[in-house]
Structures are given as C-alpha cells and as structure tokens.
Write a protein that holds these residues in place. Sequence first.
Motif, short mmCIF file in Angstrom:
data_model
loop_
_atom_site.label_atom_id
_atom_site.label_comp_id
_atom_site.label_asym_id
_atom_site.label_seq_id
_atom_site.Cartn_x
_atom_site.Cartn_y
_atom_site.Cartn_z
N SER A 1 -2.16 -6.33 9.59
CA SER A 1 -3.43 -5.62 9.72
C SER A 1 -4.34 -6.29 10.73
O SER A 1 -4.50 -7.52 10.72
N ARG B 1 3.66 -0.78 3.80
CA ARG B 1 3.12 0.54 3.45
C ARG B 1 4.26 1.51 3.19
O ARG B 1 5.15 1.67 4.02
N HIS C 1 -4.01 0.46 -2.25
CA HIS C 1 -3.14 -0.57 -2.80
C HIS C 1 -2.43 -0.12 -4.08
O HIS C 1 -2.99 0.62 -4.88
N THR D 1 0.83 -1.19 0.00
CA THR D 1 0.00 0.00 0.00
C THR D 1 0.87 1.25 0.00
O THR D 1 2.06 1.20 0.34
N ALA E 1 0.62 5.65 0.93
CA ALA E 1 -0.14 6.67 1.65
C ALA E 1 0.55 8.02 1.48
O ALA E 1 1.77 8.08 1.31
N ALA F 1 -4.86 6.67 1.21
CA ALA F 1 -4.01 5.49 1.08
C ALA F 1 -4.74 4.41 0.30
O ALA F 1 -5.96 4.40 0.24
N SER G 1 5.05 5.36 2.71
CA SER G 1 4.41 6.63 3.04
C SER G 1 5.21 7.80 2.48
O SER G 1 6.44 7.85 2.62
N VAL H 1 1.12 -6.32 5.68
CA VAL H 1 1.04 -5.11 4.87
C VAL H 1 2.42 -4.45 4.85
O VAL H 1 3.07 -4.36 5.89
#
Length: 164
Positions: free
Chosen positions: A84, A93, A48, A18, A20, A46, A95, A91
């Motif tokens: 999660s 992520r 996928h 993901t 964000a 945010a 950012s 996950v």
Amino acid sequence: MADFSVITSNAVWRPHVTVACVVAVGDRFLMVEEDVNGRLAYNQPAGHLDDKESLVTAAVRETLEETGWTVAPEYLIGVHQWRSTEHGEGVVRISFAARAVSHDPGRTLDEGIRRALWLTRDEIVALGDRLRSPLVLMTIDALLAGQRYPLALLHSLLDEDRYP
C-alpha cells in the motif's frame, strides 16, 4: 537444525487481508467515494477481513456497510498482493464479482464513506490517481476480460453462527 524457539508471534510478518466486490449493472460499476487520510479517493466496496469471518461473508458485509447494497458474490476474480502506498504495509486482496440484490438507500454508510455511486469504466479511468489503488482498475479489467473462478475454490472451516 534451525532453532525456532526464538521466533515469537510478534516476529511473524502479517499482511493486511482485504476483500473487495466488483459489482456491475450494465456498463456501470459500484464504487465508493471516501475520505482517506485527508484526500478524496475512489474504490470498490472493500475492507478488512474480520477474525472468525469467511472471505465471502466479509465481502458481502463490507459492500453493505460502504454502499447500502446487498450483494451475492458469484465468482472469484483474483487474489492480489501489493504494498500500500497509503501505509506502506503489505496487502493481500481477494476480489469477487458480485451481483446486486437489493439496496437500502436509508442505510448509514461507514465512517469516511461519502457516497456510493455507479460509474462506467471510462469514468473510473478518468479518476486517475484518485483511485485508492491500482487494484481497482485491474480487477474491473480482469472481470471484463472474462476472468472468473468458481467460489468453490475457497474453503472455510469457520462456524460463523457460533461466533457472533
């Protein structure tokens, strides 16, 4: 020597990837209010990573789809790995810190997104367990602490124009 012939593509674990964006204007941060499995949750814009899409492109797309804001990513804040609590899966992520460029208030937002809003850090802290993940506050605090990495750390060999 190990026999790797028994490993199939279905046997390889794959985390959700993901992206964000942390978008700040003054002391306020762009957030989304969304319905998640029957509960109201708050998150940064945010979502996928799509196949054949660069990380930066995905971050810009997700922010626009969820908030109506066009943004320009300026820095990488960090890469975070967690499990999660919503679906129990891993996950990863990525950012970004992004600058707000323009807003389309008439744009229809993604399904499940109730609205985009601008909140101070204190207002975000007050949301407590209504934050979608611990990464929301973690990335805001990292940005406020000066954690910024150049986007040049990321490399994409995708020819996005070739894959509509």
